[in-house]
Every structure is written in structure tokens, then in C-alpha cells.
Design an enzyme around this catalytic site. Structure first.
Site, PDB file in Angstrom:
ATOM      1  N   TYR A 144      48.945  63.730  79.061  1.00  0.00           N
ATOM      2  CA  TYR A 144      49.015  64.002  77.623  1.00  0.00           C
ATOM      3  C   TYR A 144      50.408  63.722  77.058  1.00  0.00           C
ATOM      4  O   TYR A 144      50.545  63.422  75.877  1.00  0.00           O
ATOM      5  CB  TYR A 144      48.668  65.466  77.340  1.00  0.00           C
ATOM      6  CG  TYR A 144      47.196  65.739  77.144  1.00  0.00           C
ATOM      7  CD1 TYR A 144      46.266  65.421  78.126  1.00  0.00           C
ATOM      8  CD2 TYR A 144      46.737  66.340  75.971  1.00  0.00           C
ATOM      9  CE1 TYR A 144      44.923  65.698  77.948  1.00  0.00           C
ATOM     10  CE2 TYR A 144      45.392  66.623  75.791  1.00  0.00           C
ATOM     11  CZ  TYR A 144      44.491  66.294  76.775  1.00  0.00           C
ATOM     12  OH  TYR A 144      43.165  66.563  76.586  1.00  0.00           O
ATOM     13  N   LYS A 195      43.072  64.608  92.079  1.00  0.00           N
ATOM     14  CA  LYS A 195      42.470  63.428  92.705  1.00  0.00           C
ATOM     15  C   LYS A 195      43.481  62.901  93.711  1.00  0.00           C
ATOM     16  O   LYS A 195      44.057  61.816  93.552  1.00  0.00           O
ATOM     17  CB  LYS A 195      42.132  62.383  91.629  1.00  0.00           C
ATOM     18  CG  LYS A 195      40.868  62.700  90.835  1.00  0.00           C
ATOM     19  CD  LYS A 195      39.587  62.433  91.609  1.00  0.00           C
ATOM     20  CE  LYS A 195      39.302  60.944  91.732  1.00  0.00           C
ATOM     21  NZ  LYS A 195      38.089  60.715  92.580  1.00  0.00           N
ATOM     22  N   ASP A 228      36.482  65.325  90.621  1.00  0.00           N
ATOM     23  CA  ASP A 228      35.118  64.836  90.364  1.00  0.00           C
ATOM     24  C   ASP A 228      34.101  65.705  91.103  1.00  0.00           C
ATOM     25  O   ASP A 228      33.038  66.044  90.572  1.00  0.00           O
ATOM     26  CB  ASP A 228      34.967  63.345  90.723  1.00  0.00           C
ATOM     27  CG  ASP A 228      35.412  63.006  92.139  1.00  0.00           C
ATOM     28  OD1 ASP A 228      36.120  63.816  92.773  1.00  0.00           O
ATOM     29  OD2 ASP A 228      35.046  61.914  92.626  1.00  0.00           O
ATOM     30  N   ASP A 252      41.027  69.849  80.737  1.00  0.00           N
ATOM     31  CA  ASP A 252      40.353  69.604  79.454  1.00  0.00           C
ATOM     32  C   ASP A 252      38.877  69.325  79.696  1.00  0.00           C
ATOM     33  O   ASP A 252      37.993  69.911  79.068  1.00  0.00           O
ATOM     34  CB  ASP A 252      41.028  68.418  78.752  1.00  0.00           C
ATOM     35  CG  ASP A 252      40.374  68.083  77.432  1.00  0.00           C
ATOM     36  OD1 ASP A 252      40.108  69.027  76.664  1.00  0.00           O
ATOM     37  OD2 ASP A 252      40.123  66.888  77.158  1.00  0.00           O
ATOM     38  N   ASP A 256      35.319  71.939  79.123  1.00  0.00           N
ATOM     39  CA  ASP A 256      34.160  71.628  78.272  1.00  0.00           C
ATOM     40  C   ASP A 256      32.876  71.790  79.083  1.00  0.00           C
ATOM     41  O   ASP A 256      31.867  72.318  78.598  1.00  0.00           O
ATOM     42  CB  ASP A 256      34.227  70.185  77.750  1.00  0.00           C
ATOM     43  CG  ASP A 256      34.846  70.092  76.362  1.00  0.00           C
ATOM     44  OD1 ASP A 256      35.714  70.925  76.058  1.00  0.00           O
ATOM     45  OD2 ASP A 256      34.456  69.190  75.593  1.00  0.00           O
TER      46      ASP A 256
HETATM   47  C1  IPM Z   1      41.132  70.988  73.754  1.00  0.00           C
HETATM   48  C2  IPM Z   1      40.969  69.795  72.842  1.00  0.00           C
HETATM   49  C3  IPM Z   1      42.326  69.155  72.609  1.00  0.00           C
HETATM   50  C4  IPM Z   1      42.800  68.629  73.960  1.00  0.00           C
HETATM   51  C5  IPM Z   1      42.374  68.070  71.526  1.00  0.00           C
HETATM   52  C6  IPM Z   1      41.847  68.551  70.202  1.00  0.00           C
HETATM   53  C7  IPM Z   1      43.767  67.520  71.347  1.00  0.00           C
HETATM   54  O1  IPM Z   1      40.036  68.925  73.375  1.00  0.00           O
HETATM   55  O2  IPM Z   1      41.934  71.879  73.418  1.00  0.00           O
HETATM   56  O3  IPM Z   1      40.456  71.047  74.762  1.00  0.00           O
HETATM   57  O4  IPM Z   1      42.464  67.511  74.346  1.00  0.00           O
HETATM   58  O5  IPM Z   1      43.549  69.337  74.609  1.00  0.00           O
HETATM   59 MG    MG Z   2      39.006  69.653  75.084  1.00  0.00          MG
END
Ligand code: IPM
Ligand code: MG
Length: 367
Positions: A144, A195, A228, A252, A256
Site C-alpha cells: 500500500y 506467501k 491463499d 484487506d 472481506d
Molecule cells: C479497507 C478498504 C480500504 C483498504 C480502501 C477503501 C482504501 O478496502 O479498509 O479494507 O484497501 O484498505
Molecule cells: Mg478492504
């Protein structure tokens, strides 16, 4: 007694950000009134909202307010309207700037499957019921922020895009320590993801995490897992995990995925914490894991629970109010128990409610 004039900065942002933060503000005001907490509430523009008004994703004024706050509550930022902007001017840069400049290196993302919502998950109930995972994501390093980065023209009219994945011993140890410390208050189990089969920085990650465990956390059960494989294991048998430790990018993605195990992205809160400063204060930002969801923005149908639970994390980690935090968690659970559901978690026989109805119901359960 904790002092009672602490500053909370609300940054609603874009998309569904303003509606979910609006509901959270009601909750904060409830605590002010009913628990005589007197939090000092302030609000600022961020992301696309700040671009529309000031031409930048975050103004210096808002940035300094964030620096001086005891806790920042962030909604979401970004949307299709801003897709064509030059990279450095995009709404997301504001959030990344806050994370980097406030040195919020530790991102805590708990994925808990409420028993009332086992049916909302796309996985079988027996796979997710009782699920309680904590993802500890490194937040100020890795790909990032690594240099060099950018897109440059090369020969033949082609272009070359570069991002750099980079971690140092210090950065790895600092986040591993957070994961180990939190695990000691849970089931003493950490799964560290990288990884290392294809990345040298992944080998370093694995080694440093292991060194720290061997030296200071002998009681912790540490497993290393390729990222993975972890993604796959989260779907196959998520209850094998207690604390998952991951870098910025893998964290990240895995968070999700973990969110969906709980039923909806609309349920997952997060805390981003920095080091203690010289006064013993930790800088912090709290945000729902979901994004701005522009497709449902402004319709009053989004789920405010992730942001409300993010405030609950603020009560616990920044405001020294653990009891109030669990009171709020219980009010959320009771509201689900009562059968109230926003669209994202709706199932047969339940009562479909709007964003503001959900906020009001949580408040009446607080009462
Ligand atoms: C998160 C989001 C952010 C990230 C974006 C909005 C920059 O996806 O907080 O998970 O990638 O960190
Ligand atoms: Mg995210």
C-alpha cells in the site's frame, strides 16, 4: 474515573458513510445523555465530499482535528464519480493519509457470527455458528505504501506500473506483538499468513514472527499458513482460527472474506490503532470494513451495525469504557434477537427495517 471531555471526530465521507455515521452519532449522543459522558463531538468532510467542497480529499484543518481527537469514527469514502481523478487526488488517499500519518499500524477486524444470523451467511450454519475470529492486519506498510510506485511510459507506447511490497523487521515484529498480545486474551492461537513460497519478504515475515514467538510468547500456538491456503481454509473450516495475522494487502482481502462468513459485510467493525504517545494516549480510527456502497447510498437501506460496533470498539480500546462497550454490543445482539433486519441480512420471517429504524431500535434496546 476516565476524564469526561474527550474528543470524537466523525468523518462520514461518501456513499452510505453519512447514513451509517448518522445512526452511530445517535448512539454516541445517547451515551452522552444517559451515561453523562459528555463526549465532545465534531464532524468533518472527507473523501469525495471534501473533494466536492474543497478540491482535496482531506483538508489540513480536518487532518489536524483527527490528530487531536481521542477517537475518529470514519464512514466510507470513494465512488464512481471520482474514478477518473488522478491517483493522488482520489478519495481513498484521505483514509490512507490518516492511517499513515497517525501511524495506525494495527488494524483489528473481529469476525463474529451472531447466533441470530447463522442463516444470513452463504455458508452452512454448522460451519459458521459460534465463529469468533480476530484478523490483525498490518496497516501502514507493505504494498500500500512501498516505494517505488507509479505508472511510467516505456518504449513502443506501452506503460509500466509498479508497486513495491516491502517490510522491515521492526514493522513485522510490531504487528506480530499486537497479534500475540490479543491472542493471550483469547484462545492463545495465532495463524500468520504470507506467501513465503514466492516472496522473499514473505520468508522474512515468517521468520520474524517465529523469532518473536520463540523469544517472548512461548505459550502461544503459532501456525504459519500461505495466504491463499488461508483464504481457502476460511471457507472450508473457519472455526480452526482464533487470531489471523496478515500484512496490509492479504489482511484487506482475508477480512472481506471473513466478513461474509458472518452473514454480511455490513456487520464487520474495525479499529485502527497506533503506538502510545508520550502521554500514554493511543491514536485511533474506527471504521466499518465495508466501503461506500454507492449503489445503495441515500436510500436509507444500508446496515449501520458495522459502524455502531466500530464505536463500541472505540469505547473499549480508546475511551476506557469496557462496560459501556459490552452494553452496546448486547443492545445490537438484542435488536437482532428481536428479528429486525436490514436488507443485507434479511431472511424469511424477519422484519425488514431501514437504516434509521435499525439505529432507533438499537437505542431503544440500550434504554
Ligand atoms: C479497507 C478498504 C480500504 C483498504 C480502501 C477503501 C482504501 O478496502 O479498509 O479494507 O484497501 O484498505
Ligand atoms: Mg478492504
Amino acid at each position: 474515573m476516565p476524564s469526561n471531555k474527550r474528543k470524537i471526530l466523525l468523518l462520514p465521507g461518501d456513499g452510505i458513510g453519512p447514513e451509517v455515521v448518522r445512526e452511530t452519532k445517535k448512539v454516541i449522543e445517547w451515551f452522552n445523555k444517559k451515561k453523562s459522558l459528555d463526549f465532545n463531538l465534531d464532524e468533518g468532510l472527507i473523501g469525495g465530499a471534501a473533494i466536492d467542497k474543497h478540491g482535496v480529499p482531506i483538508t489540513d484543518e480536518v487532518f489536524y482535528k483527527a490528530l487531536e481527537s481521542d477517537a475518529v469514527i470514519f464512514g466510507a469514502c470513494g465512488g464512481p464519480k471520482y474514478d477518473k481523478l488522478e491517483f493522488s487526488k482520489k478519495p481513498e488517499r484521505a483514509l490512507l493519509k490518516l492511517r499513515k500519518e497517525l501511524k495506525l499500524f494495527a488494524n483489528l477486524r473481529p469476525a463474529i457470527c451472531f447466533k441470530q444470523l447463522v442463516d444470513a451467511s452463504s455458508l452452512k450454519p454448522e460451519i459458521v455458528s459460534g465463529l469468533d475470529i480476530l484478523i490483525v492486519r498490518e496497516l501502514t506498510g507493505g504494498i500500500y505504501f512501498g516505494e517505488p510506485r507509479g505508472v511510467k511510459p516505456i518504449e513502443n507506447g506501452e506503460r509500466r506500473g509498479v508497486n513495491t511490497h516491502v517490510y522491515t523487521t521492526k514493522e513485522i515484529k510490531r504487528i506480530a506483538k499486537v497479534a500475540f498480545e490479543l491472542a493471550t486474551k483469547r484462545k492463545n492461537k495465532v495463524t500468520s499468513c504470507e506467501k513465503s513460497n514466492v516472496m522473499e519478504a514473505g520468508v522474512l515475515w515468517r521468520e520474524e514472527v517465529q523469532f518473536l514467538k520463540d523469544k517472548e510468547y512461548k505459550k502461544i500456538e503459532l501456525n504459519h499458513m500461505l495466504a491463499d491456503n488461508c483464504a481457502m481454509q476460511l471457507l472450508r473450516n473457519p472455526k480452526q482460527f482464533d487470531v489471523i495475522l496478515a500484512d496490509n494487502l492479504f489482511g484487506d482481502m482475508l477480512s472481506d472474506e471473513a466478513a461474509m462468513l458472518t452473514g454480511s459485510l455490513g456487520l464487520l467493525p474495525s479499529a485502527s490503532l497506533g503506538d502510545k504517545d508520550k502521554n500514554g494516549k493511543t491514536r485511533s480510527l474506527y471504521e466499518p470494513v465495508h466501503g461506500s456502497a454507492p449503489d445503495i447510498a441515500g436510500k436509507n437501506i444500508s446496515n449501520p451495525i458495522a459502524t455502531i460496533l466500530s464505536f463500541s470498539m472505540a469505547l473499549k480500546y480508546s475511551l476506557d469504557l469496557e462496560k459501556e462497550s459490552s452494553l452496546l454490543d448486547k443492545a445490537v445482539e438484542k435488536t437482532l434477537e428481536d428479528g429486525l433486519r436490514t436488507t443485507d441480512i434479511m431472511s424469511k420471517g424477519k422484519k425488514k427495517v431501514s437504516t434509521s429504524d435499525m439505529g432507533d431500535a438499537i437505542i431503544s434496546n440500550l434504554n
